[in-house]
Design a protein around this motif. Sequence first.
Motif, mmCIF file in Angstrom:
data_model
loop_
_atom_site.group_PDB
_atom_site.id
_atom_site.type_symbol
_atom_site.label_atom_id
_atom_site.label_comp_id
_atom_site.label_asym_id
_atom_site.label_seq_id
_atom_site.Cartn_x
_atom_site.Cartn_y
_atom_site.Cartn_z
ATOM 1 N N ALA A 585 -27.889 49.431 -10.708
ATOM 2 C CA ALA A 585 -28.535 48.497 -9.775
ATOM 3 C C ALA A 585 -29.695 47.762 -10.447
ATOM 4 N N VAL A 586 -29.803 46.484 -10.125
ATOM 5 C CA VAL A 586 -30.944 45.675 -10.591
ATOM 6 C C VAL A 586 -31.907 45.526 -9.413
ATOM 7 N N HIS A 587 -33.189 45.717 -9.677
ATOM 8 C CA HIS A 587 -34.187 45.529 -8.631
ATOM 9 C C HIS A 587 -35.140 44.400 -9.008
ATOM 10 N N ASP A 588 -35.542 43.651 -8.073
ATOM 11 C CA ASP A 588 -36.698 42.741 -8.158
ATOM 12 C C ASP A 588 -36.506 41.518 -9.058
ATOM 13 N N TYR A 589 -36.090 41.742 -10.321
ATOM 14 C CA TYR A 589 -36.038 40.604 -11.258
ATOM 15 C C TYR A 589 -34.817 40.658 -12.145
ATOM 16 N N GLN A 590 -34.240 39.480 -12.357
ATOM 17 C CA GLN A 590 -33.185 39.344 -13.367
ATOM 18 C C GLN A 590 -33.460 38.044 -14.117
ATOM 19 N N GLU A 591 -33.306 38.124 -15.390
ATOM 20 C CA GLU A 591 -33.597 36.956 -16.219
ATOM 21 C C GLU A 591 -32.288 36.487 -16.852
ATOM 22 N N LEU A 592 -32.145 35.170 -16.886
ATOM 23 C CA LEU A 592 -30.949 34.591 -17.501
ATOM 24 C C LEU A 592 -31.258 34.285 -18.966
ATOM 25 N N LEU A 593 -30.425 34.829 -19.848
ATOM 26 C CA LEU A 593 -30.607 34.522 -21.273
ATOM 27 C C LEU A 593 -29.768 33.307 -21.606
ATOM 28 N N ARG A 594 -30.394 32.294 -22.197
ATOM 29 C CA ARG A 594 -29.653 31.066 -22.483
ATOM 30 C C ARG A 594 -29.065 31.063 -23.888
ATOM 31 N N GLU A 595 -29.687 31.772 -24.789
ATOM 32 C CA GLU A 595 -29.167 31.798 -26.153
ATOM 33 C C GLU A 595 -29.236 33.228 -26.642
ATOM 34 N N VAL A 596 -28.156 33.649 -27.256
ATOM 35 C CA VAL A 596 -28.157 34.976 -27.855
ATOM 36 C C VAL A 596 -27.595 34.828 -29.259
ATOM 37 N N ALA A 597 -28.292 35.326 -30.228
ATOM 38 C CA ALA A 597 -27.868 35.137 -31.616
ATOM 39 C C ALA A 597 -26.537 35.824 -31.863
ATOM 40 N N ALA A 598 -25.783 35.284 -32.832
ATOM 41 C CA ALA A 598 -24.457 35.830 -33.106
ATOM 42 C C ALA A 598 -24.530 37.293 -33.519
#
Length: 716
Positions: A585-598
């Motif tokens: 379960a995720v609580h309170d906050y979720q962050e979207l990652l826009r770039e992830v290195a290879a």
Amino acid sequence: MKTKKIFPQIDGFVHGGDYNPDQWLDRPDILEKDIEYFKEAGINCVTLGVFAWAAEEPEEGRIELDWLADIIDRLYENGIYIILATPTGARPAWLDAKYPSAMRCDEYGVRAHHGLRHNHCMQSPEFRERVKAIDTALAKRFANHPGMLMWHISNELGGYCYCDTCKKKWQEWLAEQYDHDIEKLNAAWWTGFWSHRFNDFSQIEPPYANGETALLGMNVDWRRFSTWSATDFMRFEIDTVHAVKPDVPVTTNFMELFYDYDYHYMSRFIDYISWDNYPELHRGTVSDEKTFIDRSFEHSMFRSMKPDRPFMMMESAPGLVNWRPYNKYRRPGVHKLISLQAVAAGSDTVQYFQLRKSRGASEQWHGAVIDHIGTDDTRVFREVADTGRALADIAEAAGSISKNQAAILYDWDNRWAIDNSQALSNETKAFDETCISVYAEFMKLGVEPDIISQDSDWSSYKVICAPMLYLLHDGIGEKIASFVRSGGQFLSTYFTGYVDQTTLAQLGGFPAQGLSEILGLKSEEIDTLYPEDNIKLRLLDLPVRTAEAGVPEWAAPAQPIVPYGDTACPVSCFDLNSLTGKSVAVHDYQELLREVAADTDILAVYENDYMAGTPAITRHAFGKGCAYYVAARTDQDDIRFLYEEMLENAGISYDLLPAGIEKTTRYGETSAYDFYLNCTAKEVSVPGVSGTDLLGNPLSGDTLVLPAWGAAVIKR
Ligand code: GLA
Ligand code: ZN
């Protein structure tokens, strides 16, 4: 290793507390009996004079210290040492009547009336003059007394003053911080917003409650200034007593996770850290184990401010306090556990507020070693005496110190900036709680972390967790890079690297200052959840890399960002198979990652809602170390495998302890002392323990059986 005993005069640990004979000068019989009881309870040190100004100087300039000298002599003759306070925590009526500038102004700029305590203006020159007079007189009379161990400067310094003197100091302080260049300040505070530009430092008021509160940089600077101001006052007192005799150690008593001042800064100017510990126990809504963990965090934080020496638990309550909404007695046996928890964390003192209960005024019903009944035959007295005996049993551990290789970053300006940010939800930001929850996870694994600052010396750490590192100090990116490059394990979370030291948003992507390269990712959105939202992430069977992560079409395509350092993870990864397919379960906050290195390993992805399929937990090899990112808030137990992996990578051994057991270690010259504390009301067996318990609990084979609230000190 040499032991680092605070007071060579004292055999073993200090056992004592605040004592106010000034309230009992007409009862010599009581004062005499007190000394007898102190000896019986194993009390070897008392703190005198914390609020004794009116007794020491009944009228301006009429200083009367004979009564104090007499008591100090009698204590000393009976083998009891003293810590002498400067009495500036509360002011006599004559002082405020003649020098109203001593009284603080509130956040509307309104001057207080005389009364209460801890409410002086730190910058009032008239007040400082009186402080200097009484402190000098005390030092001249007592600094050379053989019973005198230490100065206790003022008491629980706290609060802000909005008077005109402080306003002027604030303007001077700002001018200095911003190189006397008002445009630098305007830029840092972004004063173009709502047309709040300043032409001159003299226009800047304190953040009055009915004045300017919209400039976030100003709000954080105000707290920095107030820290400076209180520290300046404290240093004024230290300089005053040291002008008479330079080498008497000094402390001032800190308070828990006190918000007003940056204790990392203040701690630089005292010799020993001391703090006042008042856990709230036995409340159905919060487990006692949780309360003990909170206290453990605080002990660790204070210890870590001077990790090379013991700290002091300057105050704690025998029996109960009287200032909470509900004032419940500690259950039998708990007093000793609270005391030994401090020692376990590295305190060389167990001290109380108060030794004798006052007869009247607002603390007449606050717990004390000696109650109004005036006998040694009370439950509280017996438990205090029992604690005295326990301290004697483990006396050889005094002066030993903790040596920890894991740490958690916890900075005051980061706390302030997070709370002050008009972002997320004020209900759930919970920075303190988040740091404590990470701490608790390590403690469950039998690994005690230090609690440190971005500015601390990190050289002894192999694992550092930096939850919600929203505000980055200048240069911290390079410090983290070199920590990880040389083999450090580093963990960061959502809401990291968003603003600089002045609270200006970082441009060009979060987390800033090169943390993106270290972590191998960039974040784009932080989403605040309602408590009733039902978001989950999935812990992947095996880590995947960006190409396989299945980033949804609408999201910005994952771009390799240029990593520096080695690309191969040097780590043999912890067995994630045991966590197959687990939804968390995720609580309170979720962050979207826009770039992830290879070359970033994706350890978890979001399972539902609009971030579904994007990375939620990552690992990135960087140099010889590894950097982890947890983009959403989860229960810490659900991501324990990350902490285990970091410890394994760092070669730090760990073992899951039975629930409610805390374990810490202090290292002496030739032996190590493992403290085991049972923070529950039931008996608990702890397997895998070997050695002798200095407190006499039996070991059957390698199992230590601890009674309810029991403690053991295993010597190795
Ligand atoms: C603080 C103060 C003491 C006393 C206690 C009561 O810690 O320093 O003077 O008031 O609280 O718990
Ligand atoms: Zn002031």
